[in-house]
Each structure stands twice: as structure tokens, then as C-alpha cells.
Design a protein around this motif. Structure first.
Motif, PDB file in Angstrom:
ATOM      1  N   GLU A   1      58.033 162.514  53.131  1.00  0.00           N
ATOM      2  CA  GLU A   1      58.469 162.499  54.526  1.00  0.00           C
ATOM      3  C   GLU A   1      58.287 161.100  55.107  1.00  0.00           C
ATOM      4  O   GLU A   1      57.305 160.412  54.819  1.00  0.00           O
ATOM      5  CB  GLU A   1      57.637 163.496  55.331  1.00  0.00           C
TER       6      GLU A   1
ATOM      7  N   SER B   1      56.332 157.292  65.734  1.00  0.00           N
ATOM      8  CA  SER B   1      56.989 158.428  66.371  1.00  0.00           C
ATOM      9  C   SER B   1      56.224 159.691  66.006  1.00  0.00           C
ATOM     10  O   SER B   1      55.497 159.724  65.023  1.00  0.00           O
ATOM     11  CB  SER B   1      58.439 158.544  65.897  1.00  0.00           C
ATOM     12  N   LYS B   2      56.375 160.719  66.801  1.00  0.00           N
ATOM     13  CA  LYS B   2      55.694 161.985  66.503  1.00  0.00           C
ATOM     14  C   LYS B   2      56.476 162.833  65.521  1.00  0.00           C
ATOM     15  O   LYS B   2      55.950 163.779  64.959  1.00  0.00           O
ATOM     16  CB  LYS B   2      55.452 162.749  67.791  1.00  0.00           C
ATOM     17  N   LYS B   3      57.744 162.500  65.302  1.00  0.00           N
ATOM     18  CA  LYS B   3      58.581 163.272  64.364  1.00  0.00           C
ATOM     19  C   LYS B   3      58.518 162.671  62.992  1.00  0.00           C
ATOM     20  O   LYS B   3      58.470 161.513  62.771  1.00  0.00           O
ATOM     21  CB  LYS B   3      60.033 163.292  64.837  1.00  0.00           C
TER      22      LYS B   3
ATOM     23  N   ARG C   1      58.538 158.433  58.641  1.00  0.00           N
ATOM     24  CA  ARG C   1      58.367 158.372  60.091  1.00  0.00           C
ATOM     25  C   ARG C   1      59.001 157.085  60.596  1.00  0.00           C
ATOM     26  O   ARG C   1      59.105 156.094  59.869  1.00  0.00           O
ATOM     27  CB  ARG C   1      56.890 158.380  60.456  1.00  0.00           C
TER      28      ARG C   1
END
Length: 82
Positions: A3, A80-82, A5
């Protein structure tokens, strides 16, 4: 797949001779860079660079860490928070 970010790496350059080292580090990170903005602030004799990246958190930390070890360079990273 790992993942990723989005983050902004903010760089303040107080020693002009560090610029070539900064550019070298950012060149090796170019696959992760979304955009880059540099602002010379001549009144204070400093440069401000913002680099937006999309990468794994470890990669972003690695880039920020390498930049932060340079003499005359201050680095802060916002994620970022996502």
C-alpha cells in the motif's frame, strides 16, 4: 502489492552547496515523485522545496531520512490519511 501513501516532503535549504546532493537523492526517488516546487527566498538566502510523493511509508521515510542527514537542510514530512 504494498500500500502507498501520498505525502509532502518539505525541505528548507540553508546551505546552497547541499542542492546537488538533494537533487541526487530526488533523482533516485523520481519514480515516486508526483510533483516538485522550488522557491528561492533571496531575502533570507534560503530555498524552500516541496516534493509530493506517492510511495510506501518506508520509502517515504527513507527519502526524508537521507535528505534530513544533509548539512544545512531541514526536512519535515506530512502524510495523507488515505
Amino acid at each position: 502489492m504494498e500500500e502507498t501513501r501520498v505525502a509532502v516532503i518539505s525541505i528548507i535549504v540553508e546551505k546552497p552547496d547541499a542542492v546537488s546532493q538533494i537533487n541526487e537523492i530526488l533523482h533516485f526517488a523520481s519514480d515516486f515523485i508526483i510533483g516538485r516546487m522550488g522557491i528561492p527566498y533571496r531575502q533570507k538566502d534560503i530555498n524552500i522545496i516541496s516534493v509530493v510523493v506517492d510511495a510506501a511509508q518506508d520509502t517515504i521515510s527513507n527519502i526524508s531520512g537521507k535528505l534530513g542527514k544533509l548539512s544545512g537542510v531541514t526536512v519535515k514530512t506530512a502524510y495523507s490519511k488515505k
